[in-house]
Design an enzyme around this catalytic site. Structure first.
Site, PDB file in Angstrom:
ATOM      1  N   SER A 124       0.843  -1.199   0.000  1.00 12.34           N
ATOM      2  CA  SER A 124       0.000   0.000   0.000  1.00 12.34           C
ATOM      3  C   SER A 124       0.871   1.239   0.000  1.00 12.34           C
ATOM      4  O   SER A 124       1.984   1.238   0.563  1.00 12.34           O
ATOM      5  CB  SER A 124      -0.857  -0.013   1.269  1.00 12.34           C
ATOM      6  N   TYR A 148      -1.306  -0.791  11.041  1.00 11.85           N
ATOM      7  CA  TYR A 148      -1.660  -1.392   9.746  1.00 11.85           C
ATOM      8  C   TYR A 148      -0.551  -1.148   8.724  1.00 11.85           C
ATOM      9  O   TYR A 148      -0.063  -2.072   8.065  1.00 11.85           O
ATOM     10  CB  TYR A 148      -2.994  -0.808   9.243  1.00 11.85           C
ATOM     11  N   LYS A 152       2.414  -3.708   6.658  1.00 16.22           N
ATOM     12  CA  LYS A 152       2.765  -3.743   5.224  1.00 16.22           C
ATOM     13  C   LYS A 152       4.266  -3.535   5.052  1.00 16.22           C
ATOM     14  O   LYS A 152       4.920  -4.215   4.262  1.00 16.22           O
ATOM     15  CB  LYS A 152       1.985  -2.661   4.461  1.00 16.22           C
TER      16      LYS A 152
HETATM   17  C1  UD1 Z   1      -6.516   5.426   3.930  1.00 15.71           C
HETATM   18  C2  UD1 Z   1      -5.564   4.964   4.995  1.00 15.71           C
HETATM   19  C3  UD1 Z   1      -4.425   4.201   4.330  1.00 15.71           C
HETATM   20  C4  UD1 Z   1      -5.001   3.059   3.488  1.00 15.71           C
HETATM   21  C5  UD1 Z   1      -5.976   3.625   2.466  1.00 15.71           C
HETATM   22  C6  UD1 Z   1      -6.649   2.553   1.633  1.00 15.71           C
HETATM   23  C7  UD1 Z   1      -5.689   6.569   6.847  1.00 15.71           C
HETATM   24  C8  UD1 Z   1      -4.985   7.664   7.576  1.00 15.71           C
HETATM   25  N1  UD1 Z   1      -5.040   6.104   5.744  1.00 15.71           N
HETATM   26  O1  UD1 Z   1      -5.811   6.290   3.054  1.00 15.71           O
HETATM   27  O2  UD1 Z   1      -3.568   3.673   5.313  1.00 15.71           O
HETATM   28  O3  UD1 Z   1      -3.959   2.392   2.822  1.00 15.71           O
HETATM   29  O4  UD1 Z   1      -6.998   4.340   3.169  1.00 15.71           O
HETATM   30  O5  UD1 Z   1      -7.430   1.721   2.413  1.00 15.71           O
HETATM   31  O6  UD1 Z   1      -6.744   6.129   7.222  1.00 15.71           O
HETATM   32  N2  UD1 Z   1     -12.118  11.472   3.600  1.00 15.71           N
HETATM   33  C9  UD1 Z   1     -13.161  12.299   3.975  1.00 15.71           C
HETATM   34  N3  UD1 Z   1     -14.282  11.740   4.532  1.00 15.71           N
HETATM   35  C10 UD1 Z   1     -14.411  10.388   4.721  1.00 15.71           C
HETATM   36  C11 UD1 Z   1     -13.333   9.538   4.329  1.00 15.71           C
HETATM   37  C12 UD1 Z   1     -12.200  10.117   3.787  1.00 15.71           C
HETATM   38  O7  UD1 Z   1     -13.086  13.520   3.813  1.00 15.71           O
HETATM   39  O8  UD1 Z   1     -15.444   9.942   5.240  1.00 15.71           O
HETATM   40  C13 UD1 Z   1     -10.938  12.065   2.947  1.00 15.71           C
HETATM   41  C14 UD1 Z   1      -9.611  11.816   3.660  1.00 15.71           C
HETATM   42  O9  UD1 Z   1      -9.336  12.819   4.598  1.00 15.71           O
HETATM   43  C15 UD1 Z   1      -8.647  11.816   2.458  1.00 15.71           C
HETATM   44  C16 UD1 Z   1      -9.485  11.257   1.310  1.00 15.71           C
HETATM   45  O10 UD1 Z   1     -10.844  11.458   1.679  1.00 15.71           O
HETATM   46  O11 UD1 Z   1      -8.274  13.132   2.120  1.00 15.71           O
HETATM   47  C17 UD1 Z   1      -9.263   9.769   1.068  1.00 15.71           C
HETATM   48  O12 UD1 Z   1      -9.424   9.075   2.289  1.00 15.71           O
HETATM   49  P1  UD1 Z   1      -9.372   7.485   2.374  1.00 15.71           P
HETATM   50  O13 UD1 Z   1     -10.289   6.907   1.379  1.00 15.71           O
HETATM   51  O14 UD1 Z   1      -9.581   7.096   3.807  1.00 15.71           O
HETATM   52  O15 UD1 Z   1      -7.886   7.121   1.890  1.00 15.71           O
HETATM   53  P2  UD1 Z   1      -6.461   7.592   2.476  1.00 15.71           P
HETATM   54  O16 UD1 Z   1      -6.599   8.590   3.548  1.00 15.71           O
HETATM   55  O17 UD1 Z   1      -5.613   7.972   1.326  1.00 15.71           O
END
Ligand code: UD1
Length: 347
Positions: A124, A148, A152
């Site tokens: 990842s 997590y 990895k």
């Molecule tokens: C997250 C995990 C990462 C994992 C990846 C794929 C964290 C800190 N990182 O990455 O370890 O490998 O998922 O499973 O959790 N967001 C919102 N609202 C939400 C959900 C997300 O605003 O309800 C935003 C987040 O702040 C981010 C973006 O959407 O900016 C993507 O979030 P997410 O899908 O959780 O992925 P990652 O943060 O990149």
């Protein structure tokens, strides 16, 4: 080729299994179903018109694992099985190290005993930590910031040491950016249990009426619209990356690392907008504080995968949203679709 897919009932595993079948390979799926549903394997058979052997086995059960390797003669293994929720890993670190690291060690021992030494590992971009240096290439230092992510990183280290000790091993470490979308049939897709941690499945559940609105984690990042930027990659492009990696390892030994991303970033608001367009009505959102540990911007430099594997992602964010929506609309409760939808809004 005969390929063992661990975690093959899960989101990326089921899509990769389908691509392997379409590419003419035979697949055995191994999954403990702790966070997945065997219905996904049945649907992969339905879409492909091919048979998939399924074994419900936990990687912590070394005896059962050996039995699978005794039953089939595998050419290679694609290893997806593992726990993957960041927040849960902070609360239950031992479960994460046990399942992910010990489970992988068991798999590697079983592979050695069976003399199968070709492995594609599901890593990842989380191994880069909350780095804001973009685009991220494979030479960036690894700095995972939660249990997590550290599982990895540790598995990558174990595989690197193994490859250094025994040149017969052929290993690909695939560092995924943000998987999204679903197979275009709308029959298989992401089916998170409980509240989704990731953005796309959350937006999809709001769109289908299971949740009221999307919470945007932070509107004050130093990005054009103030929201976080990520590299969303269509799960079918990701699946194709695995096929390319298996093909590459066919005639090369060593340990190889590739980023699988598009090289383009999209903000949270751009994702919500693209999804709204796919759905045909506005998906509601509200702003909240930043989520701890989140980087402002993360996207891949995917040049190495193109150069070495001839692979690149070509599906757009609009396609990811359309395909994700088709899956969610047709299966509002995922693979447990027999539950009635309480309040579907929109069409
Ligand atoms: C997250 C995990 C990462 C994992 C990846 C794929 C964290 C800190 N990182 O990455 O370890 O490998 O998922 O499973 O959790 N967001 C919102 N609202 C939400 C959900 C997300 O605003 O309800 C935003 C987040 O702040 C981010 C973006 O959407 O900016 C993507 O979030 P997410 O899908 O959780 O992925 P990652 O943060 O990149």
């Amino acid at each position: 080729m005969k390929v063992l897919v661990t975690g093959g009932a899960g989101y990326i595993g089921s899509h990769t299994t389908l691509s392997l079948l379409d590419d003419g390979h035979d697949v055995v799926v191994l999954d403990n179903l702790c966070n997945s549903n065997a219905e996904s394997v049945r649907r992969v058979e339905e879409i492909s018109g091919r048979h998939v052997e399924f074994r419900r086995v936990d990687l912590l059960d070394a005896v059962a694992l050996d039995a699978v390797f005794a039953e089939f003669r595998f050419d290679s293994v694609i290893h997806f099985a593992g726990l993957k929720a960041v927040g849960e890993s902070v609360e239950k670190p031992l479960a994460y190290y046990q399942n992910n690291v010990v489970g992988t060690l068991n798999l590697l021992h079983a592979m050695e005993r069976a003399e199968v030494r070709t492995l594609v590992f599901s890593s990842s971009a989380t191994v880069y930590g909350a780095s804001d240096r973009v685009p991220l290439n494979e030479h960036e230092p690894l700095d995972a910031s939660n249990p997590y992510g550290r599982t990895k990183e540790q598995i990558e280290d174990i595989l690197s040491d193994l490859g250094a000790a025994d040149p017969r091993w052929r290993v690909a470490l695939l560092r995924y950016f943000n998987p999204a979308g679903a197979h275009e049939s709308g029959r298989i897709g992401e089916d998170p249990q409980g509240t989704p941690n990731n953005l796309l499945p959350f937006v999809a559940q709001v769109a289908v009426g299971r949740r009221e609105k999307v919470t945007v984690f932070g509107g004050d990042y130093p990005t054009p619209d103030g929201t976080g930027i990520r590299d969303y990659i269509h799960v079918m492009d990701l699946a194709a990356g695995h096929i390319a990696a298996v093909g590459f390892l066919n005639n090369r030994s060593g340990v190889f690392r590739w980023n699988l991303g598009t090289g383009r970033g999209s903000s949270v608001l751009e994702v919500i907008q693209a999804f709204s367009e796919a759905v045909g009505h506005k998906v509601k959102h509200e702003f909240a504080d930043r989520r701890p540990g989140d980087a402002a911007v993360s996207y891949a430099d995917p040049a190495a995968a193109l150069a070495d594997l001839g692979w690149s992602a070509h599906r757009t964010l609009a396609q990811m949203c359309e395909d994700h929506w088709r899956w969610q609309r047709n299966n509002p409760f995922g693979y447990s679709n027999d539950v009635a939808v309480p309040s579907l809004h929109g069409k």
